[in-house]
Every structure is written in structure tokens, then in C-alpha cells.
Design an enzyme around this catalytic site. Structure first.
Site, PDB file in Angstrom:
ATOM      1  CE  LYS A   1       5.342  17.670 -14.298  1.00 30.94           C
ATOM      2  NZ  LYS A   1       5.552  16.287 -15.131  1.00 30.94           N
TER       3      LYS A   1
ATOM      4  CG  HIS B   1       1.972  16.284 -24.485  1.00 27.19           C
ATOM      5  ND1 HIS B   1       2.884  17.482 -24.471  1.00 27.19           N
ATOM      6  CD2 HIS B   1       2.627  15.284 -23.912  1.00 27.19           C
ATOM      7  CE1 HIS B   1       3.819  17.201 -23.822  1.00 27.19           C
ATOM      8  NE2 HIS B   1       3.866  16.087 -23.539  1.00 27.19           N
TER       9      HIS B   1
ATOM     10  CE  LYS C   1       0.039  13.493 -14.937  1.00 28.97           C
ATOM     11  NZ  LYS C   1      -0.444  13.641 -16.188  1.00 28.97           N
TER      12      LYS C   1
ATOM     13  NE  ARG D   1      -4.035  -2.104   1.831  1.00 26.76           N
ATOM     14  CZ  ARG D   1      -3.762  -3.024   2.676  1.00 26.76           C
ATOM     15  NH1 ARG D   1      -2.877  -3.015   3.627  1.00 26.76           N
ATOM     16  NH2 ARG D   1      -4.720  -3.972   2.606  1.00 26.76           N
TER      17      ARG D   1
ATOM     18  CG  HIS E   1      -0.260  11.765 -25.684  1.00 37.38           C
ATOM     19  ND1 HIS E   1      -1.034  12.515 -24.866  1.00 37.38           N
ATOM     20  CD2 HIS E   1       0.935  11.355 -25.260  1.00 37.38           C
ATOM     21  CE1 HIS E   1       0.041  12.767 -23.795  1.00 37.38           C
ATOM     22  NE2 HIS E   1       1.151  12.021 -24.294  1.00 37.38           N
TER      23      HIS E   1
ATOM     24  CD  GLU F   1       7.602  17.162 -22.507  1.00 37.43           C
ATOM     25  OE1 GLU F   1       7.065  17.926 -22.291  1.00 37.43           O
ATOM     26  OE2 GLU F   1       7.011  15.730 -23.102  1.00 37.43           O
TER      27      GLU F   1
ATOM     28  CG  HIS G   1       6.956  11.870 -24.612  1.00 39.26           C
ATOM     29  ND1 HIS G   1       5.734  11.619 -25.049  1.00 39.26           N
ATOM     30  CD2 HIS G   1       7.157  12.970 -23.945  1.00 39.26           C
ATOM     31  CE1 HIS G   1       4.869  12.508 -24.299  1.00 39.26           C
ATOM     32  NE2 HIS G   1       5.809  13.143 -23.486  1.00 39.26           N
TER      33      HIS G   1
ATOM     34  NE  ARG H   1       0.476  17.407 -13.020  1.00 37.44           N
ATOM     35  CZ  ARG H   1       1.191  16.350 -12.194  1.00 37.44           C
ATOM     36  NH1 ARG H   1       0.452  16.522 -10.908  1.00 37.44           N
ATOM     37  NH2 ARG H   1       1.881  15.586 -12.307  1.00 37.44           N
TER      38      ARG H   1
ATOM     39  CD  GLU I   1      -3.149  15.935 -15.997  1.00 37.79           C
ATOM     40  OE1 GLU I   1      -2.448  15.288 -15.593  1.00 37.79           O
ATOM     41  OE2 GLU I   1      -3.680  15.972 -17.218  1.00 37.79           O
TER      42      GLU I   1
ATOM     43  CG  ASN J   1      -2.294  17.143 -22.866  1.00 33.05           C
ATOM     44  OD1 ASN J   1      -1.257  16.383 -22.461  1.00 33.05           O
ATOM     45  ND2 ASN J   1      -3.437  16.896 -23.401  1.00 33.05           N
TER      46      ASN J   1
HETATM   47  N1  LIG Z   1       5.215  10.786 -14.884  1.00 31.04           N
HETATM   48  C1  LIG Z   1       5.290  11.696 -15.760  1.00 31.04           C
HETATM   49  O1  LIG Z   1       4.731  12.791 -15.275  1.00 31.04           O
HETATM   50  C2  LIG Z   1       5.932  11.660 -16.928  1.00 31.04           C
HETATM   51  C3  LIG Z   1       6.096  12.846 -17.766  1.00 31.04           C
HETATM   52  C4  LIG Z   1       6.502  12.617 -19.110  1.00 31.04           C
HETATM   53  C5  LIG Z   1       6.965  11.418 -19.566  1.00 31.04           C
HETATM   54  N2  LIG Z   1       6.841  10.362 -18.851  1.00 31.04           N
HETATM   55  C6  LIG Z   1       7.112   8.903 -19.189  1.00 31.04           C
HETATM   56  O2  LIG Z   1       8.441   8.819 -19.484  1.00 31.04           O
HETATM   57  C7  LIG Z   1       8.643   7.781 -20.425  1.00 31.04           C
HETATM   58  C8  LIG Z   1      10.039   8.574 -21.489  1.00 31.04           C
HETATM   59  O3  LIG Z   1      11.310   8.811 -20.412  1.00 31.04           O
HETATM   60  P1  LIG Z   1      12.348   8.929 -21.237  1.00 31.04           P
HETATM   61  O4  LIG Z   1      12.390  10.002 -22.395  1.00 31.04           O
HETATM   62  O5  LIG Z   1      13.287   9.345 -20.168  1.00 31.04           O
HETATM   63  O6  LIG Z   1      12.984   7.775 -22.115  1.00 31.04           O
HETATM   64  P2  LIG Z   1      13.456   6.183 -21.539  1.00 31.04           P
HETATM   65  O7  LIG Z   1      13.292   6.118 -19.862  1.00 31.04           O
HETATM   66  O8  LIG Z   1      12.741   5.283 -22.080  1.00 31.04           O
HETATM   67  O9  LIG Z   1      15.019   6.100 -21.570  1.00 31.04           O
HETATM   68  C9  LIG Z   1      15.307   6.177 -22.961  1.00 31.04           C
HETATM   69  C10 LIG Z   1      16.686   5.334 -23.304  1.00 31.04           C
HETATM   70  O10 LIG Z   1      17.735   6.004 -22.457  1.00 31.04           O
HETATM   71  C11 LIG Z   1      18.722   5.341 -21.714  1.00 31.04           C
HETATM   72  N3  LIG Z   1      19.351   6.064 -20.957  1.00 31.04           N
HETATM   73  C12 LIG Z   1      18.843   6.624 -19.788  1.00 31.04           C
HETATM   74  N4  LIG Z   1      19.669   7.407 -19.008  1.00 31.04           N
HETATM   75  C13 LIG Z   1      20.968   7.456 -19.958  1.00 31.04           C
HETATM   76  C14 LIG Z   1      22.186   8.028 -19.881  1.00 31.04           C
HETATM   77  N5  LIG Z   1      22.270   8.822 -18.840  1.00 31.04           N
HETATM   78  N6  LIG Z   1      22.937   7.854 -20.998  1.00 31.04           N
HETATM   79  C15 LIG Z   1      22.576   6.927 -21.961  1.00 31.04           C
HETATM   80  N7  LIG Z   1      21.502   6.528 -21.855  1.00 31.04           N
HETATM   81  C16 LIG Z   1      20.755   6.433 -21.060  1.00 31.04           C
HETATM   82  C17 LIG Z   1      17.554   4.345 -21.210  1.00 31.04           C
HETATM   83  O11 LIG Z   1      18.153   3.141 -20.512  1.00 31.04           O
HETATM   84  C18 LIG Z   1      16.655   3.890 -22.513  1.00 31.04           C
HETATM   85  O12 LIG Z   1      17.190   2.974 -23.290  1.00 31.04           O
HETATM   86  C19 LIG Z   1       7.606   7.472 -21.313  1.00 31.04           C
HETATM   87  O13 LIG Z   1       7.157   6.269 -20.674  1.00 31.04           O
HETATM   88  C20 LIG Z   1       6.624   8.830 -20.523  1.00 31.04           C
HETATM   89  O14 LIG Z   1       5.364   8.002 -20.396  1.00 31.04           O
HETATM   90  C21 LIG Z   1       6.088  10.462 -17.608  1.00 31.04           C
END
Ligand SMILES: NC(=O)c1ccc[n+]([C@@H]2O[C@H](COP(=O)([O-])OP(=O)(O)OC[C@H]3O[C@@H](n4cnc5c(N)ncnc54)[C@H](O)[C@@H]3O)[C@@H](O)[C@H]2O)c1
Length: 363
Positions: free
Chosen positions: A228, A249, A144, A122, A253, A186, A266, A242, A238, A246
Site C-alpha cells: 500500500k 471494490h 484518508k 484546522r 462497495h 485486503e 467490508h 492509487r 488518488e 480499488n
Molecule cells: N481510510 C482508509 O484508507 C480506509 C481503507 C479501508 C477501510 N476503511 C474504513 O475502515 C472501516 C472498517 O474497519 P475495520 O474492518 O477495522 O472494522 P471496525 O473498525 O468497524 O471494527 C470492527 C469491530 O472489531 C472490533 N475490534 C477492533 N479491534 C479489535 C480487537 N483487537 N479485538 C476484538 N475486537 C476488535 C471493533 O470494536 C468493532 O466492533 C470502514 O469504515 C472503512 O470505510 C478506511
């Protein structure tokens, strides 16, 4: 070296957010105290562990036990199967309510680790050490968490804020240029939303930022994170403001989904989404000068070419977006640099026509 100490106030407390070049090793973040004598479970991906595991060595010495749990790269980590295997592994290794989870990776690892932490027994405490630019400016901030369903990204999750976020820009040196570009989009979104000065910094320093230079990145990461934070503090779950996050997006998306989450990162999809939002905004009075500056800056990111896509497919994916409620489509559109509005009176035909013209111009 400049270090930035920020904080996010939210309904369950306050999350300190530390940003800077080398901030992980000087322990101004007090992560060492946070892990002291605890069972710690580090969730990370093979790439990040291969490149950076050694920066966690001082922390591992302070913990009672230190378990590293490796998950698949990228979106493949955000599945029910992977979450289930983590719950089992943590239980097997003696994980209790006072154990701690450390998310060490990009947004995928952070979303998964936060979800596992929020649901195991939990809810147990976790911290974020984001290693991609996108995670440092966006995903690690705001509480999130999520995993994906087969046909719907981020559809199962909960709000669970990390107890600390430590964004060390030195870790970004190993990040491929395409990932930096994705994260910087972003940042650009945040600049258009709420920070005209940040927009000017992007115009001035884009090349240094895209090369992963930690000194150039640190103030920009801190400014985007601050943007942010201020929006999330005003609307933690949200319900209204918030939604501004978007920007870019709605189409972004749909492009990601239309391309099966494989062909565009992304932030790259958000880049096209921003261009489309500018197009819609111009019809409602955004000045040609501002629209031109945004387009010119997005051009300098050199986005990958968009494959051919049908308008109908994109419209259908936009309809499935979970951020669209019974009230219908809401578009976030820029009004000037540093300011946007949420618009809900755009007719579907108007959007379809604009999208057709947009895709034709790009082809
Ligand atoms: N929770 C939220 O508010 C929120 C907001 C925006 C995006 N997201 C989520 O984030 C995700 C995308 O995240 P991302 O863009 O960080 O991509 P990712 O986490 O998929 O990472 C991309 C690649 O980079 C590699 N990597 C990570 N750090 C590295 C480093 N320092 N050097 C070399 N390689 C490295 C990872 O191993 C991976 O293969 C999506 O799933 C999206 O839905 C969440």
C-alpha cells in the site's frame, strides 16, 4: 521477534510505520516521546478498551493529561454527530493546537479520529494504533479520513496523515475470525495487485493467519502495508495509480450498500468483488490457471453466502460510487499474479450480463 520499520513519504512529511508482535510495548515506535507532556485524547470503542486499554498504561503516564473518549462500535462511529461530540469534548477538556489524538481501534475509529484531528483547530497531530487486521494493512495507512453521510459512505473527509502508525499484531489475537477474514481479503487484494510472493504466502499459511497467530501475521501485515505504501507514495491524492487499490471494490462497495452495510463485512464484500473482477479479466486474457488459483484461495476463506440481490440495484449503487467520475466506470482487473490494469472500455451491457451470470451461479 521480527519487527518491521517502514515509512510512508507523503506531501506533508514522513510517517514511520512500525509492524510486529509486541511492537507497542517495546516502544521502538517512540510513541512515548510523541505523547510526552502533551494533552492526549484517545479515541476508541468499548470493545477495544475492554480488551486492550492496559497496553496504553505506560503511555498515559508520560502525557500531561490523558482523556479517553469512547465512540460507538463500527460504522456508527463515523457520523457527523459523533465527530461533533468529540470536537466539543476535546475543547471542553482544554484541547489546544499542540494537543494529540491517538486513534486506538479498527478502521472506523481510525477514519473518525483522523477526520476529527484533521479538522479540529484546522488540524492537530494524531497517531494510529490500529487494532484490526484491516486497519493495520489498509485503513491506517495513506492519510484518508472520513465520516459517512446518511446515504453515502465516506463522503465527507480529508487527507490528513498520522504522525505515526504502530501496528502491533499481538492485538489481533482477540479479533474474531470473521474480522480476520475481512482483513485478509485486503491482503489478498494487495497480493493480486502487486506481490506474487505474498500470494504464495497466503496459499501456504492461510489457516495460521485466520487463527490470528501474531508470528504468522507479522510478515504478511508488513508485506501488505509495504504494497500500500508504494502505491500511495506514487499517487498520494488518488489521481491515477492509487485507483488500483480499488480492485474488488467496484462490486464490493455496491454489495455493501445494497445490503445496507449490515450483512457483509467490508472484506467479505471485496471477496465477492475480486471473484467478479477475475471473471471479467478472464474475458480479456487472464490465464485460466491464474484465475483458478485466485478462485481456489477465495474459496478457502469460506465467505458467508450472498443473499439474493437484483442486478439493477447493484448497477445503480455502482453508478453512485464516488470513485466513478465523469469518465464513467473504471474496472481494476488482474492481468497476472502481482499485476493489474485499469480498464475503462467495458460496455455497460457486458458488465450487466456478466453480473447476472455471476449472481445466478452463486445462488
Ligand atoms: N481510510 C482508509 O484508507 C480506509 C481503507 C479501508 C477501510 N476503511 C474504513 O475502515 C472501516 C472498517 O474497519 P475495520 O474492518 O477495522 O472494522 P471496525 O473498525 O468497524 O471494527 C470492527 C469491530 O472489531 C472490533 N475490534 C477492533 N479491534 C479489535 C480487537 N483487537 N479485538 C476484538 N475486537 C476488535 C471493533 O470494536 C468493532 O466492533 C470502514 O469504515 C472503512 O470505510 C478506511
Amino acid at each position: 521477534m521480527t519487527r518491521y520499520r517502514l515509512q510512508l513519504r507523503h506531501p506533508s512529511g514522513v510517517t514511520p510505520i512500525h509492524v510486529g508482535d509486541g511492537v507497542l510495548s517495546d516502544d521502538s515506535s517512540q510513541l512515548e516521546d510523541w505523547v510526552l507532556d502533551r494533552r492526549v485524547f484517545v479515541i476508541s470503542s468499548p470493545t477495544v478498551l475492554g480488551l486492550h486499554a492496559r497496553v496504553l498504561a505506560p503511555l498515559s503516564e508520560r502525557a500531561a493529561t490523558w482523556n479517553v473518549l469512547e465512540v460507538p462500535e463500527g460504522e456508527d462511529a463515523k457520523s457527523l454527530e459523533v465527530a461533533g461530540s468529540l470536537w466539543e469534548a476535546i475543547l471542553e477538556a482544554g484541547g489546544k493546537r499542540d494537543s494529540r489524538i491517538l486513534a486506538f481501534g479498527g478502521g472506523s475509529v481510525g477514519d473518525l479520529a483522523g477526520f476529527v484531528a484533521g479538522s479540529y483547530m484546522r488540524g492537530i497531530d494524531y497517531a494510529q494504533v490500529p487494532t484490526t487486521l484491516l486497519a493495520q494493512v489498509d485503513a491506517a495507512i495513506g492519510g484518508k479520513t472520513a465520516i459517512n453521510l446518511t446515504k453515502a459512505k465516506n463522503s465527507v473527509g480529508l487527507f490528513h496523515h498520522p504522525q505515526r502508525v504502530v501496528a502491533d499484531t499481538r492485538l489481533l489475537r482477540t479479533l474474531p475470525r470473521e474480522e480476520l477474514r475481512s482483513g485478509l481479503m485486503e491482503v489478498l487484494k494487495m497480493a493480486i495487485l502487486s506481490d506474487g510472493e505474498l500470494f504464495v504466502a497466503l496459499e501456504r499459511d492461510l489457516e495460521g493467519l485466520l487463527s490470528g497467530d501474531a508470528a504468522t501475521l507479522s510478515p504478511v501485515v508488513a508485506a501488505a502495508a509495504e504494497g500500500k505504501i508504494s502505491i500511495v507514495e506514487r499517487d498520494p491524492t488518488e489521481r491515477n495509480e492509487r485507483m488500483l487499490l480499488n480492485l474488488g471494490h467496484t462490486l464490493g462497495h455496491a454489495l455493501e450498500a445494497g445490503l445496507d452495510y449490515r450483512l457483509l463485512r467490508h472484506g467479505e464484500a471485496v471477496g465477492y468483488g475480486l471473484l467478479f473482477a477475475v471473471r471479467l479479466a478472464e474475458k480479456r486474457g487472464l490465464s485460466a490457471d491464474t484465475a483458478g488459483r485466485i478462485r481456489q484461495l477465495v474459496d478457502r476463506f469460506e465467505l458467508p453466502k450472498l443473499p439474493a440481490l437484483e442486478v439493477d440495484t447493484l448497477i445503480e449503487f455502482m453508478g453512485r460510487d464516488k470513485k466513478i467520475d465523469e469518465g464513467g466506470w473504471r474496472w481494476v482487473l488482474p492481468t497476472e499474479l502481482g499485476s493489474c490494469e485499469v480498464v475503462s472500455d467495458l460496455a455497460r451491457e457486458e458488465v450487466e450480463q456478466a453480473l447476472q451470470a455471476f449472481l445466478t451461479e452463486l445462488s
